[in-house]
Design a protein around this motif. Structure first.
Motif, short mmCIF file in Angstrom:
data_model
loop_
_atom_site.label_atom_id
_atom_site.label_comp_id
_atom_site.label_asym_id
_atom_site.label_seq_id
_atom_site.Cartn_x
_atom_site.Cartn_y
_atom_site.Cartn_z
N VAL A 139 -50.55 28.94 -31.79
CA VAL A 139 -51.60 29.62 -31.03
C VAL A 139 -52.00 30.90 -31.76
N LEU A 140 -53.30 31.04 -32.02
CA LEU A 140 -53.83 32.22 -32.71
C LEU A 140 -54.89 32.86 -31.85
N ASP A 141 -54.86 34.20 -31.80
CA ASP A 141 -55.87 34.95 -31.06
C ASP A 141 -56.41 36.04 -31.99
N ASP A 142 -57.44 35.71 -32.73
CA ASP A 142 -57.98 36.66 -33.71
C ASP A 142 -58.87 37.71 -33.07
N HIS A 143 -59.10 37.61 -31.75
CA HIS A 143 -59.83 38.68 -31.05
C HIS A 143 -58.92 39.86 -30.74
N ASN A 144 -57.69 39.56 -30.34
CA ASN A 144 -56.80 40.61 -29.86
C ASN A 144 -55.54 40.81 -30.70
N GLN A 145 -55.18 39.80 -31.50
CA GLN A 145 -53.93 39.90 -32.26
C GLN A 145 -54.13 39.44 -33.70
N ALA A 146 -55.25 39.83 -34.28
CA ALA A 146 -55.58 39.37 -35.64
C ALA A 146 -54.49 39.79 -36.63
N ASP A 147 -53.88 40.94 -36.36
CA ASP A 147 -52.86 41.45 -37.28
C ASP A 147 -51.59 40.58 -37.29
N LEU A 148 -51.42 39.74 -36.27
CA LEU A 148 -50.22 38.90 -36.20
C LEU A 148 -50.45 37.50 -36.79
N SER A 149 -51.70 37.16 -37.05
CA SER A 149 -52.03 35.77 -37.39
C SER A 149 -51.43 35.31 -38.72
N ASP A 150 -51.48 36.15 -39.73
CA ASP A 150 -50.98 35.70 -41.05
C ASP A 150 -49.49 35.34 -40.98
N LYS A 151 -48.73 36.18 -40.30
CA LYS A 151 -47.27 35.91 -40.20
C LYS A 151 -47.03 34.66 -39.34
N ARG A 152 -47.81 34.53 -38.28
CA ARG A 152 -47.65 33.33 -37.42
C ARG A 152 -47.93 32.08 -38.24
N ILE A 153 -49.00 32.12 -39.04
CA ILE A 153 -49.36 30.96 -39.85
C ILE A 153 -48.25 30.67 -40.86
N SER A 154 -47.77 31.70 -41.52
CA SER A 154 -46.76 31.45 -42.55
C SER A 154 -45.46 30.91 -41.94
N ASP A 155 -45.05 31.41 -40.78
CA ASP A 155 -43.83 30.89 -40.12
C ASP A 155 -44.02 29.45 -39.66
N TRP A 156 -45.21 29.17 -39.14
CA TRP A 156 -45.48 27.82 -38.62
C TRP A 156 -45.49 26.80 -39.77
N VAL A 157 -46.12 27.19 -40.86
CA VAL A 157 -46.20 26.26 -42.00
C VAL A 157 -44.80 26.01 -42.57
N LYS A 158 -43.95 27.04 -42.59
CA LYS A 158 -42.55 26.84 -43.04
C LYS A 158 -41.89 25.77 -42.19
N GLN A 159 -42.13 25.86 -40.86
CA GLN A 159 -41.58 24.88 -39.92
C GLN A 159 -42.15 23.48 -40.20
N LEU A 160 -43.46 23.40 -40.45
CA LEU A 160 -44.08 22.09 -40.69
C LEU A 160 -43.56 21.45 -41.97
N LYS A 161 -43.25 22.27 -42.96
CA LYS A 161 -42.73 21.72 -44.21
C LYS A 161 -41.44 20.94 -43.96
N LYS A 162 -40.69 21.34 -42.91
CA LYS A 162 -39.46 20.60 -42.56
C LYS A 162 -39.79 19.39 -41.70
N GLU A 163 -40.85 19.50 -40.89
CA GLU A 163 -41.13 18.43 -39.91
C GLU A 163 -42.04 17.33 -40.45
N PHE A 164 -42.83 17.66 -41.48
CA PHE A 164 -43.74 16.66 -42.04
C PHE A 164 -42.98 15.67 -42.92
N ILE A 165 -43.68 14.57 -43.25
CA ILE A 165 -43.07 13.49 -44.03
C ILE A 165 -43.13 13.83 -45.52
#
Ligand SMILES: Cc1cc2nc3c(=O)[nH]c(=O)nc-3n(C[C@H](O)[C@H](O)[C@H](O)COP(=O)(O)O)c2cc1C
Length: 167
Positions: A141-167
């Motif tokens: 979940v991303l909210d670039d209206h109110n929490q744009a400063d948190l989005s890059d870290k959220r994306i990077s953490d999520w992608v790290k997780q996907l690298k483990k979950e993807f095939i």
């Protein structure tokens, strides 16, 4: 990791910008990016690793381009595939329907057993969200209206997780 197909619907370009950042966060992995308005279900069927993104509109609505595509997903056999979802919203303006587009996208997937990439609800403020299933978000979940400063870290953490979950 097998090639990843990212498909997003975006009205004012905010989900598009996030999709580009998600692609970048995968680093060396092979990632193809599609704006849903220019893609077909045949494009989606090419990938075993899929990322679907939508913004939120109206009452529980996905971005319009998903509305045009979602019913065609039944033409794909999702057995053996992985699907991760992300959604954009605005928790201050729409706290009673925050990122509902993401929740609706999940609800309307023909096969939910392939969904990966759930995300903690901590750090967001809202009253209700269709994307909140038993205290966990169904995807990033991303909210670039109110929490744009948190989005890059959220994306990077999520992608790290996907690298483990993807095939
Ligand atoms: C008319 C309108 C309705 C919206 N409804 C919601 C909503 O119900 N829930 C929410 O979280 N955000 C809502 N939003 C915020 C959008 O989802 C948000 O601006 C998003 O970042 C837009 O992304 P896009 O440009 O990629 O489409 C709404 C915005 C507008 C203009």
């Amino acid at each position: 990791m097998e090639t990843i197909g990212i498909f997003y619907g975006s009205t004012y370009g905010m989900t598009e910008k996030s999709a580009e950042k998600i692609k970048k966060a995968f680093g060396n992995a092979k990632v193809d990016l599609y704006n849903l308005k220019d893609a077909t279900v045949v494009d989606i069927a090419k990938y075993n690793n899929l990322v679907f993104g939508t913004s939120a509109w109206g009452i529980g609505e996905m971005q319009d381009d998903w509305e045009m595509t979602i019913d065609h997903l039944t033409e794909i056999d999702f057995t053996g595939r992985k699907v991760a979802l992300f959604g954009l919203g605005d928790q201050k303006e729409y706290p009673e329907s925050f990122v509902d587009g993401l929740g609706t996208l999940y609800c309307r997937l023909p096969d939910k057993s392939c969904v990966v990439g759930s995300w903690p609800v901590e750090g967001y403020e809202y009253y209700f969200s269709l994307a909140d299933k038993d205290g966990t978000f169904l995807g990033l979940v991303l909210d670039d209206h109110n929490q744009a400063d948190l989005s890059d870290k959220r994306i990077s953490d999520w992608v790290k997780q996907l690298k483990k979950e993807f095939i």
